[in-house]
Write an enzyme that holds these catalytic residues in place. Structure first.
Site, PDB file in Angstrom:
ATOM      1  N   ARG A  48     -30.074 -17.327 -24.761  1.00  0.00           N
ATOM      2  CA  ARG A  48     -30.815 -16.467 -23.836  1.00  0.00           C
ATOM      3  C   ARG A  48     -30.181 -15.079 -23.871  1.00  0.00           C
ATOM      4  NH1 ARG A  48     -26.808 -15.037 -21.765  1.00  0.00           N
ATOM      5  NH2 ARG A  48     -28.104 -13.933 -20.289  1.00  0.00           N
ATOM      6  N   GLY A  49     -30.863 -14.138 -23.204  1.00  0.00           N
ATOM      7  CA  GLY A  49     -30.444 -12.741 -23.309  1.00  0.00           C
ATOM      8  C   GLY A  49     -31.341 -12.097 -24.360  1.00  0.00           C
ATOM      9  N   ALA A  50     -31.959 -10.964 -23.995  1.00  0.00           N
ATOM     10  CA  ALA A  50     -33.005 -10.392 -24.849  1.00  0.00           C
ATOM     11  C   ALA A  50     -32.591 -10.195 -26.314  1.00  0.00           C
ATOM     12  CB  ALA A  50     -33.505  -9.090 -24.226  1.00  0.00           C
ATOM     13  N   ARG A  83     -40.669 -16.914 -25.007  1.00  0.00           N
ATOM     14  CA  ARG A  83     -40.364 -16.279 -23.709  1.00  0.00           C
ATOM     15  C   ARG A  83     -41.084 -14.936 -23.663  1.00  0.00           C
ATOM     16  NH1 ARG A  83     -34.499 -16.422 -21.394  1.00  0.00           N
ATOM     17  NH2 ARG A  83     -35.680 -16.143 -19.479  1.00  0.00           N
ATOM     18  N   GLN A 182     -26.231 -17.357 -14.555  1.00  0.00           N
ATOM     19  CA  GLN A 182     -25.686 -16.707 -15.760  1.00  0.00           C
ATOM     20  C   GLN A 182     -24.447 -15.872 -15.432  1.00  0.00           C
ATOM     21  OE1 GLN A 182     -28.926 -16.698 -14.890  1.00  0.00           O
ATOM     22  NE2 GLN A 182     -30.285 -16.568 -16.643  1.00  0.00           N
ATOM     23  N   ASP A 223     -34.663  -6.328 -20.143  1.00  0.00           N
ATOM     24  CA  ASP A 223     -35.478  -7.163 -21.041  1.00  0.00           C
ATOM     25  C   ASP A 223     -36.682  -6.400 -21.577  1.00  0.00           C
ATOM     26  OD1 ASP A 223     -33.899  -9.159 -19.297  1.00  0.00           O
ATOM     27  OD2 ASP A 223     -34.605 -10.291 -21.035  1.00  0.00           O
ATOM     28  N   ASN A 233     -35.765  -6.599 -15.680  1.00  0.00           N
ATOM     29  CA  ASN A 233     -34.501  -7.307 -15.929  1.00  0.00           C
ATOM     30  C   ASN A 233     -34.468  -8.528 -15.012  1.00  0.00           C
ATOM     31  OD1 ASN A 233     -31.939  -7.402 -17.366  1.00  0.00           O
ATOM     32  ND2 ASN A 233     -30.984  -7.008 -15.387  1.00  0.00           N
ATOM     33  N   LYS A 234     -33.406  -9.296 -15.126  1.00  0.00           N
ATOM     34  CA  LYS A 234     -33.269 -10.550 -14.381  1.00  0.00           C
ATOM     35  C   LYS A 234     -33.604 -10.389 -12.896  1.00  0.00           C
ATOM     36  CE  LYS A 234     -32.497 -13.744 -15.642  1.00  0.00           C
ATOM     37  NZ  LYS A 234     -33.613 -14.696 -15.965  1.00  0.00           N
TER      38      LYS A 234
HETATM   39  O1  MRU Z   1     -33.130 -15.302 -18.545  1.00  0.00           O
HETATM   40  P1  MRU Z   1     -32.063 -14.658 -19.386  1.00  0.00           P
HETATM   41  O2  MRU Z   1     -30.708 -15.269 -19.175  1.00  0.00           O
HETATM   42  O3  MRU Z   1     -32.462 -14.576 -20.833  1.00  0.00           O
HETATM   43  O4  MRU Z   1     -31.981 -13.184 -18.825  1.00  0.00           O
HETATM   44  C1  MRU Z   1     -31.095 -12.258 -19.408  1.00  0.00           C
HETATM   45  C2  MRU Z   1     -31.118 -10.944 -18.733  1.00  0.00           C
HETATM   46  O5  MRU Z   1     -31.883 -10.673 -17.847  1.00  0.00           O
HETATM   47  C3  MRU Z   1     -30.231  -9.886 -19.301  1.00  0.00           C
HETATM   48  O6  MRU Z   1     -29.822  -9.032 -18.287  1.00  0.00           O
HETATM   49  C4  MRU Z   1     -31.062  -9.168 -20.339  1.00  0.00           C
HETATM   50  O7  MRU Z   1     -31.490  -9.993 -21.358  1.00  0.00           O
HETATM   51  C5  MRU Z   1     -30.606  -7.915 -20.870  1.00  0.00           C
HETATM   52  S1  MRU Z   1     -28.998  -7.736 -21.536  1.00  0.00           S
HETATM   53  C6  MRU Z   1     -28.697  -8.695 -22.828  1.00  0.00           C
END
Ligand code: MRU
Length: 337
Positions: A48-50, A83, A182, A223, A233-234
């Site tokens: 996970r993480g963009a 996603r 996370q 994201d 973002n999250k």
């Molecule tokens: O749902 P996730 O864990 O994939 O969400 C990740 C985030 O929101 C991060 O802040 C985002 O991907 C940007 S930084 C790598």
């Protein structure tokens, strides 16, 4: 200084993904041998993480094409749907589509280039972002944006790492980031391993910690960033931005060029992923809410550009972003190319 955590590893004929659902208790890699394996790992949050999702998807296409050259369009579709909010995924798929001829070898080389470039971009963003921070800075960060979420070093966490290496960083507050935690499981783990001073806080404590004047900058990843600078973002990022403005705390978004989506004029155009009610109603398989309770679980939110002090990408930084300055930033040549 660059973290050695490697969430995505190409291993000759298959892809290894560090299963982030098991961290910090276990460090175990999932082996992906088909594009379906990779899509399932993205959907299921093993990776996970963009940026990390984008890198994994690029290797997923390589796996598909190695089995059957004609499966390319279908493989691309399966990955694109894994996603919806992180636009880096689509960016990577589009970059792979541009590779002619689409031989397995050229696709592999492109995936490896996307992977390597992400690390270089993160290092560059970290320098640019850290330069905006004063000595003795106290930072609050949300979700996980570190080596685990990227090709290495991290976006927001990359800035934090570099500020620490420069001797500027006094303290990091990492939010838990419910419901997937996370922040507690991943960010705290990454920072603790590197002896960067971190304290975990409940998501609901963030505004109070700002009111206590313990935070100078909130630093987060993204994201997707719309053409006018509105940033997805999250979930919880928007609340942090509102609280930061109320308490005169500065707010930085750190994201590579592939996170900008000029097809979205504003934040309202960004698709927001909603996930299962069980993610809220259960914790590691144990019920924490009445059985059968309905739940609304959007996992990203949008922070309006007006609440953002600075956006940092590998091309530079911009203060108080607007559609005009975002366009100008993206016209700049990357200092890496
Ligand atoms: O749902 P996730 O864990 O994939 O969400 C990740 C985030 O929101 C991060 O802040 C985002 O991907 C940007 S930084 C790598």
């Amino acid at each position: 200084m660059t973290s050695v955590v490697r969430p995505v590893v190409w291993a000759e004929d298959h892809l290894k993904l560090l299963d982030q659902r098991l961290l910090p208790q276990q460090e175990r890699y999932l082996e992906c041998r088909t594009v379906e394996d990779v899509a399932a790992a993205i959907r299921g949050m093993a990776v996970r993480g963009a940026p990390a999702i984008a890198i994994a998807a690029a290797y997923g296409l390589v796996l598909a094409v190695r089995r059957d050259l004609d499966s390319y369009p279908q493989a691309e579709q399966v990955l694109a749907q894994a996603r919806p909010t992180a636009v880096n995924l689509r960016w990577a798929l589009e970059r792979m589509r541009g590779v002619i001829p689409r031989s397995p070898q050229t696709l592999l080389e492109t995936a490896q280039r996307i992977h390597e470039e992400d690390l270089q971009q993160n290092r560059r963003m970290a320098e640019i972002g850290a330069a905006l921070l004063p000595r003795g800075v106290r930072v609050l960060t949300h979700c996980n944006t570190g080596a685990l979420a990227t090709g290495g070093h991290g976006t927001a966490l990359g800035v934090i790492r570099t500020a620490h290496a420069q001797g500027k960083l006094e303290q990091v507050y990492a939010t838990e980031t419910r419901p997937w935690l996370q922040g507690a499981r991943l960010t705290a783990w990454e920072l603790q391993r590197e002896k960067i001073p971190v304290q975990l806080i409940a998501d609901g404590a963030a505004a109070f910690v700002m009111a206590q004047k313990k935070v100078d900058w909130v630093i987060v990843g993204a994201d997707r960033i719309a053409a006018n600078g509105d940033t997805a973002n999250k979930i919880g990022t928007y609340a942090l931005a509102v609280a930061a403005r109320r308490h005169r705390v500065k707010f930085m978004v750190v994201a590579p060029g592939g996170t900008f989506d000029l097809r979205c004029a504003r934040g309202a155009d960004i698709p927001i992923e909603e996930r299962a009610a069980a993610e809220l109603a259960e914790f590691q398989g144990h019920p924490v809410a009445p059985a059968g309770l309905a739940a609304y679980n959007p996992v990203f939110d949008v922070t309006p550009a007006a609440l953002i002090t600075a956006i940092v990408c590998e091309r530079g930084s911009l203060l108080s972003p607007t559609a005009r300055t975002v366009a100008a930033l993206l016209r700049r040549r990357s200092s890496l190319s």
